[in-house]
Design a protein around this motif. Structure first.
Motif, short mmCIF file in Angstrom:
data_model
loop_
_atom_site.label_atom_id
_atom_site.label_comp_id
_atom_site.label_asym_id
_atom_site.label_seq_id
_atom_site.Cartn_x
_atom_site.Cartn_y
_atom_site.Cartn_z
N ALA A 35 8.76 -4.08 3.12
CA ALA A 35 7.97 -5.08 3.84
C ALA A 35 6.50 -4.94 3.45
N ARG A 36 5.65 -5.62 4.20
CA ARG A 36 4.21 -5.39 4.11
C ARG A 36 3.75 -4.95 5.49
N CYS A 76 0.80 -1.23 0.00
CA CYS A 76 0.00 0.00 0.00
C CYS A 76 0.83 1.27 0.00
N GLY A 77 2.13 1.17 0.24
CA GLY A 77 3.00 2.35 0.22
C GLY A 77 3.11 3.09 1.54
N ALA A 78 2.50 2.58 2.62
CA ALA A 78 2.62 3.24 3.92
C ALA A 78 4.08 3.31 4.32
N ILE A 79 4.45 4.40 4.98
CA ILE A 79 5.83 4.59 5.43
C ILE A 79 5.82 4.85 6.93
N ALA A 80 6.73 4.21 7.65
CA ALA A 80 6.87 4.43 9.08
C ALA A 80 8.34 4.67 9.39
N VAL A 120 -0.86 -7.27 5.63
CA VAL A 120 -0.69 -8.67 6.01
C VAL A 120 -2.03 -9.23 6.46
N ALA A 121 -2.76 -8.46 7.30
CA ALA A 121 -4.06 -8.92 7.80
C ALA A 121 -5.06 -9.10 6.66
N LYS A 122 -5.08 -8.16 5.72
CA LYS A 122 -5.98 -8.28 4.56
C LYS A 122 -5.64 -9.51 3.74
N SER A 123 -4.35 -9.75 3.53
CA SER A 123 -3.91 -10.89 2.75
C SER A 123 -4.28 -12.20 3.44
N SER A 138 -5.30 -16.51 9.94
CA SER A 138 -5.57 -15.60 11.06
C SER A 138 -4.79 -14.31 10.85
N SER A 139 -5.36 -13.20 11.31
CA SER A 139 -4.68 -11.93 11.11
C SER A 139 -3.87 -11.58 12.34
N PRO A 140 -2.67 -11.02 12.15
CA PRO A 140 -1.82 -10.64 13.27
C PRO A 140 -2.35 -9.39 13.96
#
Length: 157
Positions: free
Chosen positions: A108-109, A73-77, A114-117, A124-126
């Motif tokens: 990364a993702r 999604c391109g989010a940056i942290a 990751v949860a959507k995938s 299960s979603s993390p």
């Protein structure tokens, strides 16, 4: 302009223009580019440009931190240095340069992707990390898929 960047870390120029126009009305693209360039040159903003992305700006300057970019999604942290003082990476051979900064991009993702995938595949979603920071998602979807990219910013000594 500074408040737009403080309020929207890692925003691209178009996003900053939209925020500034909401506050001030009509402002030219050139004026925003000129002010961003001046604020960056003065050390009040930092310009980053992950591979495959447009330039982005942040107000966190002077601490030699790094970034993690979601390849979905391109989010940056922000990612703090693992070692501490700048530069937090030591070059094997500095070729006589006085290295004062190391710039690393982790690919990364993000937890949401990751949860959507996993949800789409029935897994299960993390738990979403509390430190996860979202930013403008306007990153080119075709960015490189390398595991890590590292660039050393060097100044001649």
């Amino acid at each position: 302009m500074l408040s737009a960047v403080y309020g929207h870390p890692h925003a691209d120029t178009d996003s900053i223009i939209r925020v500034v126009r909401q506050d001030l009305g009509e402002v030219s693209h050139q004026a925003v580019y000129d002010v961003l360039r001046a604020l960056t040159a003065a050390g009040l903003l930092r310009r980053i440009q992950p591979s495959g992305s447009v330039a982005r700006y942040e107000s966190r300057v002077g601490d030699n931190h790094h970034h993690v970019v979601c390849r979905s999604c391109g989010a940056i942290a922000d990612v703090d240095c693992a070692v501490g003082a700048a530069p937090c990476l030591t070059a094997f051979d500095d070729h006589g340069f006085a290295i004062d900064e190391a710039e690393v991009t982790y690919w990364a993702r993000c937890p949401e992707c990751v949860a959507k995938s996993e949800a789409a595949s029935g897994g299960s979603s993390p738990t979403l990390g509390a430190r996860h920071q979202r930013s403008n998602k306007a990153v080119d979807a075709e960015q490189p898929r390398s595991r890590a990219t590292s660039h050393l910013k060097r100044t001649a000594g």
